[in-house]
Scaffold this active site. Sequence first.
Site, PDB file in Angstrom:
ATOM      1  N   ARG A   1     -28.479 -11.878  14.148  1.00  0.00           N
ATOM      2  CA  ARG A   1     -27.467 -12.705  14.844  1.00  0.00           C
ATOM      3  C   ARG A   1     -27.869 -13.007  16.286  1.00  0.00           C
ATOM      4  NH1 ARG A   1     -26.704 -12.833  10.418  1.00  0.00           N
ATOM      5  NH2 ARG A   1     -24.902 -12.160   9.216  1.00  0.00           N
TER       6      ARG A   1
ATOM      7  N   SER B   1     -16.538 -12.921  10.914  1.00  0.00           N
ATOM      8  CA  SER B   1     -16.574 -11.535  11.405  1.00  0.00           C
ATOM      9  C   SER B   1     -16.535 -11.560  12.921  1.00  0.00           C
ATOM     10  CB  SER B   1     -17.862 -10.845  10.959  1.00  0.00           C
ATOM     11  OG  SER B   1     -17.887 -10.764   9.562  1.00  0.00           O
TER      12      SER B   1
ATOM     13  N   GLU C   1     -19.766 -10.918  17.822  1.00  0.00           N
ATOM     14  CA  GLU C   1     -20.585 -11.935  17.161  1.00  0.00           C
ATOM     15  C   GLU C   1     -20.073 -13.308  17.613  1.00  0.00           C
ATOM     16  OE1 GLU C   1     -21.377 -11.267  12.975  1.00  0.00           O
ATOM     17  OE2 GLU C   1     -21.456 -13.416  12.603  1.00  0.00           O
TER      18      GLU C   1
END
Length: 311
Positions: free
Chosen positions: A167, A217, A307
């Site tokens: 990520r 998320s 995130e």
Amino acid sequence: MTRPEAFTQFKIKKDAKLAPLSTFKIGGVSEYLAIAETPEKFVDIAEWAKKNKIPLTIFAGGSNTVFPDGKLKGLVLRFFGGKISFQGKECVADGGVLLGEVVKKSIGRGLSGLETLSGIPGTVGGAVVGNAGAYGHSIAEIVKSVEIWDGKKKRWISKRECNFAYRQSVFKERQWLVLRIRLGFKAGNAAALRRISRHIIAIREKKYKPGIKCPGSFFKNVLVADVPRKSLERIDRSKIIDGKIPAGYLLESVGSKGMRVGGIEIASFHGNLFVNKGRAKAADVRKLANILRKKVYRKFGIMLEEEVRYI
Ligand SMILES: Cc1cc2nc3c(=O)[nH]c(=O)nc-3n(C[C@H](O)[C@H](O)[C@H](O)COP(=O)(O)OP(=O)(O)OC[C@H]3O[C@@H](n4cnc5c(N)ncnc54)[C@H](O)[C@@H]3O)c2cc1C
């Protein structure tokens, strides 16, 4: 300074509402908003903003973004749209194209590489910035090169220069525009790939019910390699997946499910899913995120990282 109203070449909206432009449906207004549907327009508008010293904020699908409450100064520029062209096992997609469109078209051509990313909202550009992924794979695996605008000129950079990690990418560190992405696929079987894609979408729809107001998320999973031994001793090893400790497990261990601050509630069925239950504010999101981060740190000695991107 030339005001955007005077810049008639592009459509620029004043006092545009931001909440409808993100999947989280949170945010106030932007002083100015423009939408670029092509890489050329994207660069032209950004170049113009730079020349006129107008603060510039970039976004695309708005599926990983938390807009601020109140008024965002300057120009918010959305790259949304573009084209895809395939040649053999490769394709070049404009950054503003929906990832889902590239997934569908590649599967239709019997090209394997993106099927496990089925159902991830947002654009290909956004996916490259955050190295989006699911089910053990991420977009970095098939990126060959990326065309960027570095604030001065357009150029193609190699996959190595993208510094992809979990990520993570160079695009989170630099203010570059992601214009086009060259992807390299493997030969596959269209019917088999379609089956995988449908199966994944069916699973995802159980977690992300259509219409849910969320950014996916919220916190990143935690790489075991980054965790001190003392913290690792407090983790149930059976929860580790692919070298990562799911943020959901850590959050659920501190009682996150069902917690609420203002209009934000953590889903009762998933500890890492922040849901806007109505009139949530970015301030509610940050407050709840900080409460949970502290709880996880106290219990495990692990500092969770978002995130999602706050603007
Ligand atoms: C229901 C749901 C499920 C999700 N599931 C997943 C999942 O399984 N896996 C996963 O990885 N993510 C998931 N996400 C998060 C999100 O969809 C991805 O991160 C997606 O790739 C973001 O793309 P976007 O176009 O919406 O980016 P945005 O949210 O618009 O932008 C994200 C960041 O990228 C930057 N950016 C976007 N485009 C450009 C560009 N062209 N040039 C420069 N910077 C740019 C923005 O400045 C911003 O900082 C999910 C989100 C939702 C709502």
